[in-house]
Design a protein around this motif. Sequence first.
Motif, PDB file in Angstrom:
ATOM      1  N   ILE A 322      32.426  50.913   1.225  1.00 16.56           N
ATOM      2  CA  ILE A 322      31.440  51.934   1.549  1.00 16.56           C
ATOM      3  C   ILE A 322      30.416  51.314   2.491  1.00 16.56           C
ATOM      4  N   SER A 323      29.567  52.147   3.072  1.00 14.92           N
ATOM      5  CA  SER A 323      28.603  51.635   4.037  1.00 14.92           C
ATOM      6  C   SER A 323      27.485  50.859   3.338  1.00 14.92           C
ATOM      7  N   TYR A 324      26.798  50.049   4.134  1.00 10.42           N
ATOM      8  CA  TYR A 324      25.688  49.271   3.597  1.00 10.42           C
ATOM      9  C   TYR A 324      24.593  50.176   3.045  1.00 10.42           C
ATOM     10  N   VAL A 325      24.314  51.280   3.736  1.00  5.57           N
ATOM     11  CA  VAL A 325      23.269  52.208   3.288  1.00  5.57           C
ATOM     12  C   VAL A 325      23.620  52.774   1.917  1.00  5.57           C
ATOM     13  N   GLU A 326      24.900  53.069   1.692  1.00  2.40           N
ATOM     14  CA  GLU A 326      25.312  53.591   0.386  1.00  2.40           C
ATOM     15  C   GLU A 326      25.141  52.547  -0.708  1.00  2.40           C
ATOM     16  N   VAL A 327      25.468  51.289  -0.409  1.00  2.00           N
ATOM     17  CA  VAL A 327      25.263  50.223  -1.397  1.00  2.00           C
ATOM     18  C   VAL A 327      23.795  50.159  -1.807  1.00  2.00           C
ATOM     19  N   ILE A 328      22.907  50.195  -0.826  1.00  4.21           N
ATOM     20  CA  ILE A 328      21.468  50.127  -1.102  1.00  4.21           C
ATOM     21  C   ILE A 328      21.028  51.334  -1.915  1.00  4.21           C
ATOM     22  N   ARG A 329      21.540  52.510  -1.555  1.00  4.77           N
ATOM     23  CA  ARG A 329      21.150  53.727  -2.276  1.00  4.77           C
ATOM     24  C   ARG A 329      21.550  53.648  -3.747  1.00  4.77           C
ATOM     25  N   HIS A 330      22.733  53.124  -4.010  1.00  9.77           N
ATOM     26  CA  HIS A 330      23.192  53.042  -5.397  1.00  9.77           C
ATOM     27  C   HIS A 330      22.461  51.948  -6.184  1.00  9.77           C
ATOM     28  N   ALA A 331      22.031  50.896  -5.514  1.00  6.95           N
ATOM     29  CA  ALA A 331      21.451  49.745  -6.218  1.00  6.95           C
ATOM     30  C   ALA A 331      19.950  49.847  -6.422  1.00  6.95           C
ATOM     31  N   ILE A 332      19.275  50.738  -5.708  1.00  2.00           N
ATOM     32  CA  ILE A 332      17.812  50.692  -5.669  1.00  2.00           C
ATOM     33  C   ILE A 332      17.173  51.122  -6.983  1.00  2.00           C
ATOM     34  N   LEU A 333      17.640  52.215  -7.602  1.00  2.21           N
ATOM     35  CA  LEU A 333      16.977  52.708  -8.809  1.00  2.21           C
ATOM     36  C   LEU A 333      17.102  51.737  -9.984  1.00  2.21           C
ATOM     37  N   PRO A 334      18.297  51.186 -10.283  1.00  3.33           N
ATOM     38  CA  PRO A 334      18.346  50.190 -11.360  1.00  3.33           C
ATOM     39  C   PRO A 334      17.418  49.007 -11.127  1.00  3.33           C
ATOM     40  N   ALA A 335      17.302  48.553  -9.863  1.00  2.00           N
ATOM     41  CA  ALA A 335      16.416  47.425  -9.571  1.00  2.00           C
ATOM     42  C   ALA A 335      14.956  47.800  -9.821  1.00  2.00           C
ATOM     43  N   ILE A 336      14.572  48.992  -9.418  1.00  7.07           N
ATOM     44  CA  ILE A 336      13.176  49.427  -9.605  1.00  7.07           C
ATOM     45  C   ILE A 336      12.843  49.541 -11.083  1.00  7.07           C
ATOM     46  N   ILE A 337      13.707  50.179 -11.862  1.00  2.65           N
ATOM     47  CA  ILE A 337      13.374  50.359 -13.279  1.00  2.65           C
ATOM     48  C   ILE A 337      13.443  49.033 -14.023  1.00  2.65           C
ATOM     49  N   ALA A 338      14.279  48.096 -13.553  1.00  4.72           N
ATOM     50  CA  ALA A 338      14.306  46.771 -14.187  1.00  4.72           C
ATOM     51  C   ALA A 338      12.976  46.064 -13.978  1.00  4.72           C
ATOM     52  N   TYR A 339      12.424  46.147 -12.777  1.00  5.71           N
ATOM     53  CA  TYR A 339      11.132  45.507 -12.513  1.00  5.71           C
ATOM     54  C   TYR A 339       9.989  46.227 -13.208  1.00  5.71           C
ATOM     55  N   ALA A 340      10.051  47.555 -13.251  1.00  2.89           N
ATOM     56  CA  ALA A 340       9.006  48.305 -13.960  1.00  2.89           C
ATOM     57  C   ALA A 340       8.975  47.912 -15.431  1.00  2.89           C
ATOM     58  N   ALA A 341      10.155  47.775 -16.035  1.00  4.65           N
ATOM     59  CA  ALA A 341      10.226  47.389 -17.448  1.00  4.65           C
ATOM     60  C   ALA A 341       9.711  45.972 -17.656  1.00  4.65           C
ATOM     61  N   ILE A 460      14.807  47.451   8.285  1.00  4.47           N
ATOM     62  CA  ILE A 460      15.160  48.644   7.505  1.00  4.47           C
ATOM     63  C   ILE A 460      15.458  49.819   8.429  1.00  4.47           C
ATOM     64  N   TRP A 461      14.691  49.935   9.512  1.00  5.30           N
ATOM     65  CA  TRP A 461      14.930  51.018  10.480  1.00  5.30           C
ATOM     66  C   TRP A 461      16.331  50.911  11.078  1.00  5.30           C
ATOM     67  N   CYS A 462      16.692  49.714  11.507  1.00  4.09           N
ATOM     68  CA  CYS A 462      18.020  49.529  12.120  1.00  4.09           C
ATOM     69  C   CYS A 462      19.135  49.817  11.123  1.00  4.09           C
ATOM     70  N   LEU A 463      18.910  49.421   9.854  1.00  8.42           N
ATOM     71  CA  LEU A 463      19.942  49.615   8.842  1.00  8.42           C
ATOM     72  C   LEU A 463      20.056  51.069   8.417  1.00  8.42           C
ATOM     73  N   MET A 464      18.916  51.699   8.149  1.00  4.86           N
ATOM     74  CA  MET A 464      18.912  53.004   7.511  1.00  4.86           C
ATOM     75  C   MET A 464      18.923  54.166   8.496  1.00  4.86           C
ATOM     76  N   VAL A 465      18.228  54.022   9.621  1.00  8.00           N
ATOM     77  CA  VAL A 465      18.090  55.130  10.555  1.00  8.00           C
ATOM     78  C   VAL A 465      19.078  54.995  11.715  1.00  8.00           C
ATOM     79  N   GLU A 466      19.046  53.838  12.372  1.00 11.31           N
ATOM     80  CA  GLU A 466      19.958  53.628  13.492  1.00 11.31           C
ATOM     81  C   GLU A 466      21.397  53.406  13.040  1.00 11.31           C
ATOM     82  N   ARG A 467      21.558  53.027  11.744  1.00  5.73           N
ATOM     83  CA  ARG A 467      22.886  52.761  11.166  1.00  5.73           C
ATOM     84  C   ARG A 467      23.644  51.683  11.941  1.00  5.73           C
ATOM     85  N   LEU A 468      22.904  50.664  12.398  1.00  5.57           N
ATOM     86  CA  LEU A 468      23.556  49.514  13.010  1.00  5.57           C
ATOM     87  C   LEU A 468      24.208  48.680  11.921  1.00  5.57           C
ATOM     88  N   SER A 469      25.101  47.781  12.308  1.00  4.85           N
ATOM     89  CA  SER A 469      25.724  46.891  11.327  1.00  4.85           C
ATOM     90  C   SER A 469      24.658  45.961  10.742  1.00  4.85           C
TER      91      SER A 469
END
Length: 872
Positions: A322-341, A460-469
């Motif tokens: 899958i794309s890098y952006v999708e990996v980040i999207r799937h991984a972000i919420l568990p990481a945030i709630i782990a740090y919040a806890a 982050i702009w290049c990764l998420m918006v421009e969708r560069l490698s």
Amino acid sequence: MTDPTGSNDTTGRDPDSIQRLLETDSGARHPAGPIGYFLLAVALCWSLFQIWHASPLPFMLDFGVFNSTQARALHLGFAMLLAYLAWPARRGRTGDTRIPWFDWVLALTGGFAATYVFWFYAGLSERPGIPLTRDIVVAAIGMLLLLEAARRTLGLPLVIVALVFLAYVFFGDAAILPEMLRWKGASIDRAMSHQWLTTEGVYGIALGVSTSFVFLFVLFGSLLEQAGAGGWFIRVAFSLLGAMRGGPAKAAVLASGMTGVISGSSIANVVTTGTFTIPLMRRVGFTRDKAGAIEVASSVNGQLMPPVMGAAAFLMVEYVGISYVEVIRHAILPAIIAYAALLYMVHLEALKGDMRGLPRRHPWHPLNAIIAFGFTIAGLIILSAAVYWGIGWIRTVAGDAAVWIVTAVLAAIHVGLIRHAARFERPPADDPSAPLTEIPDPGPTIQSGLHFLLPVILLIWCLMVERLSPGLSAFWATVALIAILLTQRPLFAWFRGDIPIAPEFARGGIELVHGLIGGARNMTGIAVATATAGIIVGTVTLTGIGQVMTEFVELISGGNLLAMLILTAFICLVLGMGLPTTANYIVVSSLMAPVVVTLAGEQGLIVPLIAVHLFVFYFGIMADVTPPVGLASFAAAAVSGGDPIRTGVHAFVYSLRTVVLPFLFLFNTELLLIGVDSIPHLVLTTVVAIIGMLVFAAGTQGWFLRRCRVWETAALLLVAFSLFRPGFWIDRIVPPFEDISAARLESWVQALPANEDLRLVVERQDYDGDTKSIVTVVDTGPKADFNTRMREAGFVFLQRAGENWTAEPAFNGPLDDPRYQPEMTIERIRAPVDQPRSEWIYIPALLLLGGIMAVQWRRPGDFEKRTTNEHE
């Protein structure tokens, strides 16, 4: 000795141990004279080569273009050279200034063996699978030297794992192995050709990702640290949280999280931030072991935090597809709630010990903080919208010239931010370990380093918006960071007007060179690790041991799904012991991810592949925490002067949320934002997940508003489970599926909408004669007649057999499994049932939580009772 607080050092830190740990990433040898310059030149050339390879210049100039295999060979060649020149044969020696002659021989030989594929690429491509004797000799020598390089840079654990797998390649038919594990074995020619001369082993995907992506991100982190961003992160964390109850510990969590975003090593994160944060935690009342454990838990969790995730994010792109952006999207919420806890756990620890924060330099009302935070968020939203639409407008108007206009705008913003930062007090030598006796004001502290965020935002702009490698995105971010390194000191000198400008240009150049050299030396261990982990991957592809692991886990667990997952998690912990994050993920994902997919699927639990990879990744990095090997715990103990085992035990308790999360998102994939298709749904999922994890933290800590009684702890854990897994209770009330006779299969399939899943219970027999009923889910494709849709689903030779159907799987289709004989019997259909929405469970769960809060609110706290008793 004095600690960073300016007081006498009471931590019991061992400076030699800390130095050795710091040199784990960059090497212990720092020779002087011409040899020292040569070593620096090798590291500098490696960084320049990687920047060149990642840039568009080779294609624009039609010069210096390397294909992926050639680039991997040069990448490993540089790593082998540095591994023997910068790391002595005896691990733990510091301050070596001499390189013995035999290390020169090993370095040159290893460098040649690693780059053999580069020098003889044309000949090898003309005779694939038919190696010469010379090829095999070079491959065998290279394999041995790679293992020794791994021992020097990473220690014995990875070497032992690799040797076990190599032994299995050659002696897979040994009588001492259980029958289940045996295979026919391979000759030296076949094994070395597979491992060294193809892209199935050492030069496989893992080394390719290291070459294309990881190096640039490690270099980016090194340059960002050299620019002073690391110290700024720590100062920002302490300015925001240091004055709160248990503030230094909360600041340690935030600082380690921010550092972990750009760091590829949990151990380096522990040592660099912990040297500053652990003494401050000790100062406000944390014990040595708990202070070290908090640093361990926060630093290791930095590997879970996008966008880098210890380089695992880039490997997941290749392994999951899958794309890098999708990996980040799937991984972000568990990481945030782990740090919040973790922040909440630290708060609870501070409540237990009635700890206070450090004093602020100036009074700062909490309401001011809320207002400032609100304005900051609003400003960021407005700025983001302006940038997004502004760049879109510039593209439309300026066309190809838009790149130069945007570059000029970024340069102007950079100059403006430094001019603004120059108004504030200069940090003491940009040293994160400088004495800290009071908490600085957040506003000036944050504003003094906003220019450090420009390359991060560009990345982050290049990764998420421009969708560069990822590689090209890191290249442009690195170019921006190089510009900042070269210009920030002269600009500060100009705007402050207190020092000459010319020497500051030289200092910026020196810092740039140091950053390039540091990035290469930090990368050596990762490159060697990915190459060595390629041996394990090559063994899996050569021997088929992945299928054996599936059978082994299924046998030991007795077919119980939860037992399978627990056993898989335990195996990931064992496999990950002593391994750096990147190698750790390669090993556990290669062996265990297919196991989870297969066995969960047989139980009817259809899990997205990204969820499985995150599951094994989470448990792999927990090996850095878990005694007796947990390297991060040993690093923290070296800083705090505590006991490594007790530090590891406390860190494991603080990391229980990280242990529980992977099980939760396997059964509730909404936590990975899978199936979350609207803003309200996203907000609900995020808020409920955070509340659930905070309640879980309170339950495991035994403290909510007050110290918890046993029933309150049990109730809190029940609430947390219900918020995370509401579908469990709905399934108990209304079963999700009903069984329908296979006799209705034809009419059922014809009535299904296009591309609808069909869930069947099939009976299959393995080659040992054992029969099992397996749940399988297939896609029936577009609307068509019965036979066409069943062929689309992967069934062939379908025929009626009384109430059931017999069939065979299509070759290489979704049902083709080498563990089972081809013929299968379709026993019944598992039809989905309309259930109430699982969100209804939130209501009783939150009511129970409210009841616990009301009970605890009326009960006097420990400190209130103590004060009352003392007064009486």
